[in-house]
Write an enzyme that holds these catalytic residues in place. Structure first.
Site, PDB file in Angstrom:
ATOM      1  N   GLY A 321      31.704  38.527  55.148  1.00  0.00           N
ATOM      2  CA  GLY A 321      32.314  39.808  55.474  1.00  0.00           C
ATOM      3  C   GLY A 321      33.091  40.362  54.299  1.00  0.00           C
ATOM      4  O   GLY A 321      32.726  40.173  53.125  1.00  0.00           O
ATOM      5  N   SER A 322      34.207  41.015  54.572  1.00  0.00           N
ATOM      6  CA  SER A 322      34.955  41.712  53.523  1.00  0.00           C
ATOM      7  C   SER A 322      35.654  40.788  52.542  1.00  0.00           C
ATOM      8  O   SER A 322      36.143  41.256  51.507  1.00  0.00           O
ATOM      9  CB  SER A 322      35.980  42.651  54.164  1.00  0.00           C
ATOM     10  OG  SER A 322      35.331  43.691  54.872  1.00  0.00           O
ATOM     11  N   THR A 323      35.738  39.480  52.817  1.00  0.00           N
ATOM     12  CA  THR A 323      36.283  38.580  51.801  1.00  0.00           C
ATOM     13  C   THR A 323      35.412  38.583  50.549  1.00  0.00           C
ATOM     14  O   THR A 323      35.887  38.280  49.454  1.00  0.00           O
ATOM     15  CB  THR A 323      36.400  37.144  52.338  1.00  0.00           C
ATOM     16  OG1 THR A 323      35.099  36.635  52.639  1.00  0.00           O
ATOM     17  CG2 THR A 323      37.256  37.089  53.596  1.00  0.00           C
ATOM     18  N   LYS A 325      34.254  41.159  49.138  1.00  0.00           N
ATOM     19  CA  LYS A 325      34.533  42.352  48.320  1.00  0.00           C
ATOM     20  C   LYS A 325      35.277  42.006  47.043  1.00  0.00           C
ATOM     21  O   LYS A 325      35.184  42.730  46.049  1.00  0.00           O
ATOM     22  CB  LYS A 325      35.317  43.370  49.153  1.00  0.00           C
ATOM     23  CG  LYS A 325      34.499  43.993  50.283  1.00  0.00           C
ATOM     24  CD  LYS A 325      35.338  44.867  51.201  1.00  0.00           C
ATOM     25  CE  LYS A 325      34.487  45.451  52.333  1.00  0.00           C
ATOM     26  NZ  LYS A 325      35.280  46.210  53.322  1.00  0.00           N
TER      27      LYS A 325
END
Length: 616
Positions: A321-323, A325
């Protein structure tokens, strides 16, 4: 007269032939006796000695396992066992009925005992029951005079004082199966009730923990019964292990995770890679396995959808997920495509051809730079940056930070996750790469898979200045130090770029617009930074969105994974924490508070103060 001479001549010839034959046979017998008594004397002496002397192996004590403060995590405890010798027991069924009044026996136990009696010689004892309580031992001692052929033997059994708290780290022991016996070839494995490591550190360090068998020589008679003891060589116990774990912090994590349906967490030193605590929930009681787990319980564990037998920290593979990014941000900064001043406007969606990719914020975030995009986890910013950077550069940076490959931790069963790129897809599917797959990968979705431990390694390398740490659990085997040395080099990443990503991680937790601001530490003197992540496990179609789809209304196994990876304290990063809550919902609402509690407890305990190795 002539006939008489002929008869004498024939008799003489026959007598000579018969004498020669006898002489030849006698010569053969003499020669054979000489061969047996002179030439092969040593061989037959050895065989006779083996027939007279019985060699028995004695099981060694298994090595004890301690935490970093010498708290025992795996020990050997006194084990009383009830044995039965068939030749001395006139009525075995009747004896079992009497025993059942003191030590309950199931039908499965009765079948096993009867089979053991049939397979073994009648003077060799068979196991009736072990793990006897003291009151059972005393009751049996009183009843033994009325139970000929039964005896009580004292031995050692493996026990785990923290039980469920260390199940996935320490593992458990069990009796070796036929395949393991053939592969290992150690005669110890065929001893009754001898156990070997089946999972965790018990399995990884099996050779060191097992020890060396002792030997006992006994003189036996022709029937194989013991006459007297000749000599004995004591067994050598297995080596002790000293771990990096903090037992109290370990229990804290396991208890905190027990409030959730299915989750995992790990706390690691940012510079050395030492693991301070490590939890996977749900778990199991390893003491049950070492005692012989009932088939009903084993079936329940296998069928549980929350996978209590899976070590989720190293074998659970999830979209980050957004980790993820942070990987994209660092790849763009290193390539010169992202600069601190570059902005991307977020209207709440991103169009690519005929496809529309949505931001988690429906109205959008407006104009975003890289720190703001990390702070507020803007999907549109990273959609655009992913296309500009390219999947190849993103994949290279992900692998440099420890994703997509095993970390090398000293545990069996670690999985590698997956960092996809065009070459991988062509090998795997014989298909080319599409821009839409880059867009999905840029926010940690699509085919990207990571483990919680890999995310911790990634975070450590981001905040420690680029030191490529390797996680480990064992710091000492016996008297030998085994902790890997701290890397003497750093990743070739510009410090100012690492500082920008770290600034974004700080803003996620400690600024009002940060996605984890609600989970910040409010106690004076405590602080942490990090990155939230929410990973979808099912695609939400355009029609579902139009009908007002709510993921909260779906079954548990269709809910999003909640993730958080962070560090503490903000000023001088020392501890890394990675949390994944399976199908738990949003990372900011679910995973971040768990990480906060764990990091705050870690800061209170400061486990690095014991046997700490200073960073470069």
């Amino acid at each position: 007269m002539k006939n008489e001479r002929d008869s004498q001549l024939i008799f003489s010839r026959r007598a000579l032939l018969l004498g020669a034959l006898k002489l030849g046979v006698f010569g053969i017998l003499v020669g054979r006796m000489a061969q047996l008594q002179i030439v092969e004397r040593d061989r037959f002496v050895s065989l006779a000695e083996e027939n007279r002397v019985s060699l028995q192996l004695m099981a060694p004590d298994r090595g004890v396992i301690f935490d970093r403060f010498d708290v025992p995590l795996a020990v050997n405890v006194q084990d009383f066992r009830l044995l039965l010798t068939a030749e001395k027991t006139p009525n075995i069924p009747s004896a079992l009925v009497k025993i059942n009044g003191i030590v309950p026996l199931t039908e499965e136990d009765r079948v096993r005992i009867q089979n053991d009696v049939k397979r073994r010689r009648r003077f060799i004892p068979v196991l009736i029951a072990d793990q006897l309580h003291w009151d059972q031992v005393t009751s049996l001692a009183v009843a033994l005079p009325e139970l000929p052929g039964l005896s009580i033997e004292e031995g050692k059994a493996r026990a785990y004082p923290l039980g469920v708290g260390t199940a996935h780290v320490i593992g458990y022991v069990g009796i070796a199966n036929e395949e393991e016996i053939k592969k290992d070839k150690d005669p110890l494995l065929v001893l009754p009730r001898f156990q070997m490591g089946k999972s965790g550190l018990e399995k990884y360090h099996e050779a060191a923990l097992r020890g060396v068998a002792g030997k006992k020589q006994e003189e036996v008679n022709a029937s194989g019964r013991r006459v007297r003891e000749l000599q004995e060589q004591a067994a050598e116990p297995g080596l002790a292990l000293k771990l990096t774990l903090d037992a109290e912090l370990q229990l804290f994590i396991q208890n905190r995770l027990s409030e959730l349906h299915s989750a995992s967490a790990v706390v690691m030193d940012a510079y050395s890679g030492a693991i301070y605590a490590y939890g996977s929930h749900p778990a199991f009681d390893p003491n049950t396995f070492s005692q012989g787990i009932p088939s009903v319980l084993w079936k329940e564990l296998l069928e549980d959808k929350a996978a209590p037998l899976t070590n989720k920290v190293i074998a659970g593979q999830y979209p980050p997920g957004s980790t993820f990014k942070m990987v994209v941000a660092l790849a763009g900064l290193e390539a010169g495509i992202i600069t601190p001043s570059r902005h991307v406007y977020c209207p709440g969606h991103f169009d690519l051809g005929n496809s529309r990719f949505h931001c988690w914020s429906k109205p959008g975030h407006g104009s975003m730079n890289v720190v703001q995009a990390l702070q507020q986890s803007c999907d549109v910013f990273f959609y655009q940056m992913g296309l500009d950077i390219g999947i190849e550069r993103i994949a290279v940076m992900a692998r440099r930070l420890g994703l997509g490959e095993v970390t090398g931790i000293d545990l069996p069963g670690e999985r590698s996750g997956l960092i996809p790129d065009p070459r991988w897809k062509m090998r795997r599917y014989k298909q080319g790469w599409h821009p839409g797959e880059t867009v999905n990968s840029a926010i940690g979705q699509g085919m990207v898979l990571t483990t919680p431990l890999q995310l911790a390694v990634m975070a450590a390398r981001l905040v420690n200045g680029g030191i490529p740490v390797t996680p480990y659990l064992t710091q000492q085997v016996g008297s030998r130090e085994t902790a890997p040395p701290i890397a003497q080099h750093r990743l070739q990443i510009r410090p100012e770029h690492l500082a920008i990503v770290k600034e974004g991680m700080d803003a996620v937790v400690n600024t009002p617009r940060g996605t984890a601001f609600g989970a910040r530490m409010k106690e004076d003197g405590y602080s942490f930074g990090g990155k939230t992540g929410t990973a979808q496990v099912r695609r939400i179609s355009r029609d579902e969105r139009a009908r007002g789809f709510r993921i909260e209304d779906r079954p548990w196994y269709e809910q999003h994974h909640a993730l958080f990876v962070g560090y503490a304290p903000v000023e001088q990063p020392r501890f890394i924490c990675s949390v994944v809550v399976e199908h738990g919902g949003g990372g900011s609402a679910v995973a971040a508070p768990v990480a906060r509690d764990i990091l705050q407890e870690t800061l209170r305990r400061r486990p690095d103060m014991a046997r700490h190795r200073q960073p470069m």
